[in-house]
Design a protein around this motif. Structure first.
Motif, mmCIF file in Angstrom:
data_model
loop_
_atom_site.group_PDB
_atom_site.id
_atom_site.type_symbol
_atom_site.label_atom_id
_atom_site.label_comp_id
_atom_site.label_asym_id
_atom_site.label_seq_id
_atom_site.Cartn_x
_atom_site.Cartn_y
_atom_site.Cartn_z
ATOM 1 N N TYR A 181 0.822 -1.206 0.000
ATOM 2 C CA TYR A 181 0.000 0.000 0.000
ATOM 3 C C TYR A 181 0.863 1.267 0.000
ATOM 4 N N TYR A 182 0.169 2.408 -0.024
ATOM 5 C CA TYR A 182 0.838 3.706 -0.056
ATOM 6 C C TYR A 182 0.238 4.601 1.019
ATOM 7 N N ALA A 183 1.087 5.394 1.645
ATOM 8 C CA ALA A 183 0.634 6.370 2.630
ATOM 9 C C ALA A 183 0.890 7.762 2.067
ATOM 10 N N LEU A 184 -0.191 8.458 1.761
ATOM 11 C CA LEU A 184 -0.110 9.835 1.290
ATOM 12 C C LEU A 184 -0.209 10.730 2.521
ATOM 13 N N LEU A 185 0.862 11.453 2.813
ATOM 14 C CA LEU A 185 0.933 12.254 4.029
ATOM 15 C C LEU A 185 0.609 13.713 3.728
ATOM 16 N N TYR A 186 -0.227 14.303 4.548
ATOM 17 C CA TYR A 186 -0.552 15.723 4.425
ATOM 18 C C TYR A 186 0.149 16.456 5.566
ATOM 19 N N LEU A 187 1.103 17.317 5.217
ATOM 20 C CA LEU A 187 1.904 18.016 6.208
ATOM 21 C C LEU A 187 1.431 19.456 6.363
ATOM 22 N N ASP A 188 1.388 19.912 7.594
ATOM 23 C CA ASP A 188 1.027 21.297 7.883
ATOM 24 C C ASP A 188 2.179 22.207 7.459
ATOM 25 N N LYS A 189 1.906 23.152 6.548
ATOM 26 C CA LYS A 189 2.977 23.979 5.997
ATOM 27 C C LYS A 189 3.548 24.961 7.019
ATOM 28 N N PHE A 190 2.819 25.222 8.087
ATOM 29 C CA PHE A 190 3.301 26.167 9.097
ATOM 30 C C PHE A 190 4.109 25.478 10.189
ATOM 31 N N THR A 191 3.657 24.310 10.624
ATOM 32 C CA THR A 191 4.340 23.611 11.717
ATOM 33 C C THR A 191 5.268 22.501 11.236
ATOM 34 N N GLY A 192 5.074 22.031 9.972
ATOM 35 C CA GLY A 192 5.897 20.939 9.466
ATOM 36 C C GLY A 192 5.568 19.614 10.109
ATOM 37 N N THR A 193 4.355 19.501 10.646
ATOM 38 C CA THR A 193 3.942 18.261 11.297
ATOM 39 C C THR A 193 2.844 17.573 10.485
ATOM 40 N N LEU A 194 2.618 16.303 10.784
ATOM 41 C CA LEU A 194 1.628 15.505 10.061
ATOM 42 C C LEU A 194 0.221 15.887 10.516
ATOM 43 N N SER A 195 -0.607 16.318 9.563
ATOM 44 C CA SER A 195 -1.972 16.725 9.911
ATOM 45 C C SER A 195 -2.992 15.638 9.592
ATOM 46 N N SER A 196 -2.752 14.840 8.550
ATOM 47 C CA SER A 196 -3.663 13.753 8.207
ATOM 48 C C SER A 196 -2.952 12.763 7.293
ATOM 49 N N VAL A 197 -3.561 11.583 7.128
ATOM 50 C CA VAL A 197 -2.964 10.517 6.330
ATOM 51 C C VAL A 197 -4.047 9.894 5.465
ATOM 52 N N ARG A 198 -3.657 9.537 4.237
ATOM 53 C CA ARG A 198 -4.559 8.768 3.390
ATOM 54 C C ARG A 198 -3.833 7.527 2.900
ATOM 55 N N PHE A 199 -4.394 6.367 3.200
ATOM 56 C CA PHE A 199 -3.841 5.104 2.732
ATOM 57 C C PHE A 199 -4.531 4.715 1.423
ATOM 58 N N LEU A 200 -3.738 4.202 0.473
ATOM 59 C CA LEU A 200 -4.262 3.839 -0.840
ATOM 60 C C LEU A 200 -3.689 2.507 -1.292
ATOM 61 N N ASN A 201 -4.448 1.814 -2.158
ATOM 62 C CA ASN A 201 -3.898 0.669 -2.880
ATOM 63 C C ASN A 201 -3.653 1.094 -4.328
ATOM 64 N N ASP A 202 -3.220 0.176 -5.173
ATOM 65 C CA ASP A 202 -2.936 0.532 -6.568
ATOM 66 C C ASP A 202 -4.165 1.132 -7.250
ATOM 67 N N GLU A 203 -5.308 0.519 -7.014
ATOM 68 C CA GLU A 203 -6.536 0.931 -7.691
ATOM 69 C C GLU A 203 -6.939 2.359 -7.320
ATOM 70 N N SER A 204 -6.967 2.643 -6.024
ATOM 71 C CA SER A 204 -7.380 3.984 -5.589
ATOM 72 C C SER A 204 -6.332 5.033 -5.940
ATOM 73 N N PHE A 205 -5.070 4.613 -5.996
ATOM 74 C CA PHE A 205 -4.006 5.532 -6.390
ATOM 75 C C PHE A 205 -4.218 5.985 -7.835
ATOM 76 N N VAL A 206 -4.510 5.026 -8.712
ATOM 77 C CA VAL A 206 -4.747 5.347 -10.118
ATOM 78 C C VAL A 206 -6.022 6.175 -10.263
ATOM 79 N N MET A 207 -7.025 5.878 -9.462
ATOM 80 C CA MET A 207 -8.260 6.661 -9.498
ATOM 81 C C MET A 207 -8.010 8.107 -9.068
ATOM 82 N N LEU A 208 -7.261 8.274 -7.991
ATOM 83 C CA LEU A 208 -7.040 9.602 -7.416
ATOM 84 C C LEU A 208 -6.129 10.467 -8.273
ATOM 85 N N ARG A 209 -5.078 9.853 -8.835
ATOM 86 C CA ARG A 209 -4.075 10.587 -9.612
ATOM 87 C C ARG A 209 -3.572 11.814 -8.843
#
Length: 227
Positions: A181-209
């Protein structure tokens, strides 16, 4: 006069021999150095290529034994057993459904369901278990133990997709491979910390682009609607 002339001749011959010797030594050592550098350069380049291939395999992090990521690929019925009925279900243009599970300000989870299985999970909040990450975790701490990819290659339904991350993507939305799987990390641009995470498989990755895409074959489209 004759003795001085003979001495000068001897000196000229000596200087000439010395000069020829120096030139020969210079050419000899120069040729040897060039050969060694050439051989060393070729070997290093070859080793680097092999090393990169080996490193690419080792850069895939191992699947955790707990947390939301372990629910990827589960049946929709298993999600209901885990979290109960979703508060609401939202359709997406890609064709799958978002099952929404809010829990105040401390936990918020969306589970992507496609054909009865989990293909994506989005989570934020201080109490969500997004192992091997933690919401609020500094990006430097993440990068010290896990490798952020600069590109992702996916073979899906007979086509090949290659996603390229820009510098902005690397800074704000890096991607990390964990098991299959893949972990798409959303980082806070002000604090540089992790604000949220999205896990994907191949199928959803291709869907999301999520990144710039180059592909070979047929572009995957759900119900003739491009995401």
């Amino acid at each position: 006069m004759g003795g001085a002339s003979s001495l000068k001749s001897v000196l000229r011959v000596f200087v000439l021999i010395l000069a020829l010797t120096v030139i020969w030594l210079y050419l000899d050592f120069s040729s040897e150095d060039q050969l060694l550098l050439s051989d060393e350069g070729t070997e290093v380049a070859q080793d680097e290529t092999i090393g990169n291939q080996q490193d690419e395999e080792s850069m895939v992090a191992e699947m955790p034994e707990e947390g939301l990521l372990t629910l990827m690929g589960s049946k929709a019925s298993d999600i209901k057993k885990e979290f109960g009925e979703p508060e609401r279900i939202d359709p997406t243009l890609q064709g799958y459904e978002w099952w929404i599970y809010p829990n105040g300000n401390h936990e918020y989870i969306q589970v992507g369901i496609w054909e009865g299985k989990v293909i994506s999970i989005y989570a934020t909040g201080e109490e969500v278990d997004v192992t091997p990450f933690k919401i609020g975790q500094p990006s430097g701490e993440i990068y010290s133990s896990l490798y952020a990819e600069t590109n992702i290659k996916i073979e899906f339904e007979g086509s090949v997709y290659r996603f390229e991350l820009s510098e902005a993507d690397m800074n704000m939305r890096p991607i990390i491979r964990i098991g299959d799987y893949y972990a798409l990390l959303y980082l806070d641009k002000f604090t540089g910390t992790l604000s949220s995470v999205r896990f994907l498989n191949d199928e959803s990755f291709v869907m999301l682009r999520p990144y710039e895409l180059v592909y070979r074959g047929e572009l995957f489209v759900v119900n003739d609607i491009a995401p």
